[in-house]
Design an enzyme around this catalytic site. Sequence first.
Site, PDB file in Angstrom:
ATOM      1  N   LYS A  53     -10.224  -5.825  -0.391  1.00 41.39           N
ATOM      2  CA  LYS A  53      -8.908  -6.009   0.204  1.00 41.39           C
ATOM      3  C   LYS A  53      -8.735  -7.534   1.197  1.00 41.39           C
ATOM      4  O   LYS A  53      -7.622  -8.042   0.659  1.00 41.39           O
ATOM      5  CB  LYS A  53      -8.623  -4.637   1.011  1.00 41.39           C
ATOM      6  N   GLN A  97     -10.340   1.647   7.605  1.00 45.81           N
ATOM      7  CA  GLN A  97     -10.670   2.110   6.039  1.00 45.81           C
ATOM      8  C   GLN A  97     -11.845   2.915   6.301  1.00 45.81           C
ATOM      9  O   GLN A  97     -11.719   3.636   7.666  1.00 45.81           O
ATOM     10  CB  GLN A  97     -11.602   1.481   5.697  1.00 45.81           C
ATOM     11  N   ASP A 120      -0.972   0.531   5.878  1.00 50.36           N
ATOM     12  CA  ASP A 120      -1.419   1.722   5.349  1.00 50.36           C
ATOM     13  C   ASP A 120      -0.194   3.106   5.645  1.00 50.36           C
ATOM     14  O   ASP A 120      -0.817   3.413   4.064  1.00 50.36           O
ATOM     15  CB  ASP A 120      -2.857   2.235   6.052  1.00 50.36           C
TER      16      ASP A 120
HETATM   17  N1  GUN Z   1      -8.957   5.746   1.915  1.00 49.06           N
HETATM   18  C1  GUN Z   1      -8.975   5.860   0.791  1.00 49.06           C
HETATM   19  N2  GUN Z   1      -7.930   5.144   0.697  1.00 49.06           N
HETATM   20  C2  GUN Z   1      -7.463   3.978   1.335  1.00 49.06           C
HETATM   21  C3  GUN Z   1      -6.758   3.804   1.968  1.00 49.06           C
HETATM   22  O1  GUN Z   1      -5.314   3.862   1.330  1.00 49.06           O
HETATM   23  N3  GUN Z   1      -6.186   2.930   3.363  1.00 49.06           N
HETATM   24  C4  GUN Z   1      -7.368   3.572   3.880  1.00 49.06           C
HETATM   25  N4  GUN Z   1      -6.930   2.394   5.270  1.00 49.06           N
HETATM   26  N5  GUN Z   1      -8.670   4.298   3.885  1.00 49.06           N
HETATM   27  C5  GUN Z   1      -9.078   4.348   2.374  1.00 49.06           C
END
Ligand code: GUN
Length: 285
Positions: A53, A97, A120
Amino acid sequence: MTAQLIDGNALSRELRAQVAQRSTALKERGVTPGLAVIQVGENPASQVYVRNKVKACADAGLHSVLEHYPADLSEAALLERIAALNADASIHGILVQLPVPAHIDAQKVIAAIAPAKDVDGFHVVSAGALMTGMPGFLPCTPYGCMKMLESIGYELRGKHAVVIGRSNIVGKPMALLLLQKNATVTVCHSATRDLKAFTLQADVIVAAVGKRNVLTADMVKPGAVVLDVGMNRNDEGKLCGDVDFAGVKDVAGFITPVPGGVGPMTITMLLVNTLEAAERAASLK
Ligand code: GUN
């Protein structure tokens, strides 16, 4: 192979180039889009996702900060950091995350993020907006899936879409987005009896369970569109999805590969949401 591949890497390149252009335009107005990524603990999969990311932000000309905290960070300390980022004008998107360590309440953490920075799309305000058809941030993975359907010019109206999985992150928002496009939507899950009876009727199947071989060739109607959200490892340790790609590719009309399908699109839509958040903030200035 009869199915056409929906290439998430190629589509991502296209969309990320557009993000980079819009980001340049915004910078000329004195605003650099900024994303804060918070990781708590050492989950190895999270480590990879977070790194990807941050790198994607840099490649698209977005500013990003990575805050990596030890697994024993207190919930109160995390909430304090989020409050500070909510108030930080250089940060337009905040992402924590998941999963977070067990002593931290993930729902409480998500609720602490300002909805205007919820890139998100996990906040109840974002979820409620999606539910009711109001503008808001869409969760990145289902948003990416919709972009993939759009990229092949697929008309969802009147089609039967089957979503396998009912998570807050993928299954539920995916079903709502498909419904918004006038598909007839069935959500299947771990308690569904005779999954195959449903998938055989489907024009579109989204597999989002997190288990290998949930969908095999005998479960797919010839010509159906198959989107594979899974991220698993096979016995040889190779990345694979929820779909038995080798078998299903000979039955489906379109299919997304793993890797190189939905995965890169999730990150792409995070960039889109962050840029969108920055553009909204800039127009409010
Ligand atoms: N964990 C697994 N997928 C995601 C996501 O799209 N965003 C976040 N913040 N955590 C995750």
